[in-house]
Motif scaffolding. Sequence first.
Motif, PDB file in Angstrom:
ATOM      1  N   GLY A  39       3.262   2.278  -4.524  1.00 42.36           N
ATOM      2  CA  GLY A  39       2.910   0.921  -4.120  1.00 42.36           C
ATOM      3  C   GLY A  39       1.688   0.827  -3.240  1.00 42.36           C
ATOM      4  O   GLY A  39       1.222  -0.284  -2.933  1.00 42.36           O
ATOM      5  N   GLY A  52      -2.749  -1.507  -0.947  1.00 41.94           N
ATOM      6  CA  GLY A  52      -1.648  -0.981  -0.154  1.00 41.94           C
ATOM      7  C   GLY A  52      -1.496  -1.618   1.210  1.00 41.94           C
ATOM      8  O   GLY A  52      -0.431  -1.532   1.814  1.00 41.94           O
ATOM      9  N   GLY A  97       0.351  -7.102   2.707  1.00 41.60           N
ATOM     10  CA  GLY A  97       1.781  -7.250   2.926  1.00 41.60           C
ATOM     11  C   GLY A  97       2.260  -8.665   2.660  1.00 41.60           C
ATOM     12  O   GLY A  97       1.481  -9.617   2.643  1.00 41.60           O
ATOM     13  N   ASP A 143       8.683  -7.341   3.225  1.00 40.36           N
ATOM     14  CA  ASP A 143       8.372  -5.940   2.931  1.00 40.36           C
ATOM     15  C   ASP A 143       9.533  -5.012   3.302  1.00 40.36           C
ATOM     16  O   ASP A 143       9.790  -4.034   2.605  1.00 40.36           O
ATOM     17  CB  ASP A 143       7.093  -5.518   3.653  1.00 40.36           C
ATOM     18  CG  ASP A 143       5.862  -6.184   3.067  1.00 40.36           C
ATOM     19  OD1 ASP A 143       5.822  -6.379   1.844  1.00 40.36           O
ATOM     20  OD2 ASP A 143       4.947  -6.534   3.842  1.00 40.36           O
ATOM     21  N   ASN A 203      12.152  -5.247   0.517  1.00 44.42           N
ATOM     22  CA  ASN A 203      11.743  -4.546  -0.694  1.00 44.42           C
ATOM     23  C   ASN A 203      11.705  -3.036  -0.490  1.00 44.42           C
ATOM     24  O   ASN A 203      11.942  -2.276  -1.433  1.00 44.42           O
ATOM     25  CB  ASN A 203      10.387  -5.062  -1.166  1.00 44.42           C
ATOM     26  CG  ASN A 203      10.507  -6.386  -1.894  1.00 44.42           C
ATOM     27  OD1 ASN A 203      11.241  -6.506  -2.867  1.00 44.42           O
ATOM     28  ND2 ASN A 203       9.815  -7.397  -1.400  1.00 44.42           N
ATOM     29  N   TYR A 228       4.506  -5.005  -6.185  1.00 43.19           N
ATOM     30  CA  TYR A 228       3.890  -3.863  -5.505  1.00 43.19           C
ATOM     31  C   TYR A 228       3.190  -2.900  -6.457  1.00 43.19           C
ATOM     32  O   TYR A 228       2.456  -2.028  -6.012  1.00 43.19           O
ATOM     33  CB  TYR A 228       4.945  -3.084  -4.712  1.00 43.19           C
ATOM     34  CG  TYR A 228       5.499  -3.864  -3.545  1.00 43.19           C
ATOM     35  CD1 TYR A 228       4.840  -3.868  -2.319  1.00 43.19           C
ATOM     36  CD2 TYR A 228       6.654  -4.616  -3.666  1.00 43.19           C
ATOM     37  CE1 TYR A 228       5.326  -4.593  -1.243  1.00 43.19           C
ATOM     38  CE2 TYR A 228       7.161  -5.351  -2.600  1.00 43.19           C
ATOM     39  CZ  TYR A 228       6.494  -5.330  -1.391  1.00 43.19           C
ATOM     40  OH  TYR A 228       6.981  -6.058  -0.329  1.00 43.19           O
ATOM     41  N   GLN A 279      -0.166   2.559 -11.698  1.00 50.67           N
ATOM     42  CA  GLN A 279       1.004   2.563 -10.808  1.00 50.67           C
ATOM     43  C   GLN A 279       2.292   2.474 -11.614  1.00 50.67           C
ATOM     44  O   GLN A 279       3.250   3.210 -11.372  1.00 50.67           O
ATOM     45  CB  GLN A 279       0.922   1.391  -9.823  1.00 50.67           C
ATOM     46  CG  GLN A 279      -0.196   1.483  -8.808  1.00 50.67           C
ATOM     47  CD  GLN A 279      -0.339   0.204  -8.018  1.00 50.67           C
ATOM     48  OE1 GLN A 279      -0.869  -0.788  -8.520  1.00 50.67           O
ATOM     49  NE2 GLN A 279       0.137   0.210  -6.785  1.00 50.67           N
ATOM     50  N   ARG A 301       2.143  -1.992   5.836  1.00 47.57           N
ATOM     51  CA  ARG A 301       1.714  -3.190   5.119  1.00 47.57           C
ATOM     52  C   ARG A 301       1.478  -4.391   6.029  1.00 47.57           C
ATOM     53  O   ARG A 301       0.933  -5.399   5.554  1.00 47.57           O
ATOM     54  CB  ARG A 301       2.745  -3.552   4.045  1.00 47.57           C
ATOM     55  CG  ARG A 301       2.675  -2.641   2.845  1.00 47.57           C
ATOM     56  CD  ARG A 301       3.518  -3.145   1.680  1.00 47.57           C
ATOM     57  NE  ARG A 301       3.205  -2.384   0.469  1.00 47.57           N
ATOM     58  CZ  ARG A 301       2.231  -2.672  -0.381  1.00 47.57           C
ATOM     59  NH1 ARG A 301       1.460  -3.716  -0.164  1.00 47.57           N
ATOM     60  NH2 ARG A 301       2.013  -1.928  -1.433  1.00 47.57           N
TER      61      ARG A 301
END
Length: 208
Positions: free
Chosen positions: A13, A18, A21, A27, A30, A150, A156, A203
């Motif tokens: 993520g 990165g 946020g 955050d 998650n 993310y 990713q 974040r």
Amino acid sequence: MPAGLVGFVLATGFLVRGRVGGGWYWDAGNALGFVALAGLLGQMIALPGPRELRRHEWLGYAVLGLAIGHAFWFLLGDGAAWVYLVPGAPLYMWLGLGGLLGLAALTVLARMPERLRVHRRYRTFRRVHRWLGVAVVIAAALHVLLSGFYLPTWPQSALLAGAVLAACFGRSMLRRLPAVPVPSLGSYLVVAVVAVGVFTLARNLPPW
């Protein structure tokens, strides 16, 4: 495992945006989900022997607890989250809910004596337990990938998808390697707390 795997899942993520946020509360919630997913992958990779089955069981409870915490974190702290539990909610939310219910079934039906009520033969239990675990991991991974929160880019997504496929379907290759030990409950929880804190701070702290 667990630190390396948890670190890998969370690191995916941070490859793109990165430092962007969604707020401390968002955050942190998650991050709980990411750590639960990493624990699921670890459960699939580890090859518990007779002496490690108890660790495998307790680690399963911890993963389930973190997944439940991830879900209720938003339901209790974000009034808008309830919108995602009504007809017309995005597919990734239904996948997340299905994965959570499947994980609960996976955990409960592996307990004794519930296991013997459903499966008379241990070989049958292992097969069903394994494939239900695969279904839960895939549902959880799709919940993350399709949300795009993310992991917005294909590299990713490819990294996480590769880790999921290796954990779910790489057993024949893994059996030729030294057995992967099942981590203790304490080590997993310590890593989880540190990972959630680092993920949330990274974040949301202002740039240098």
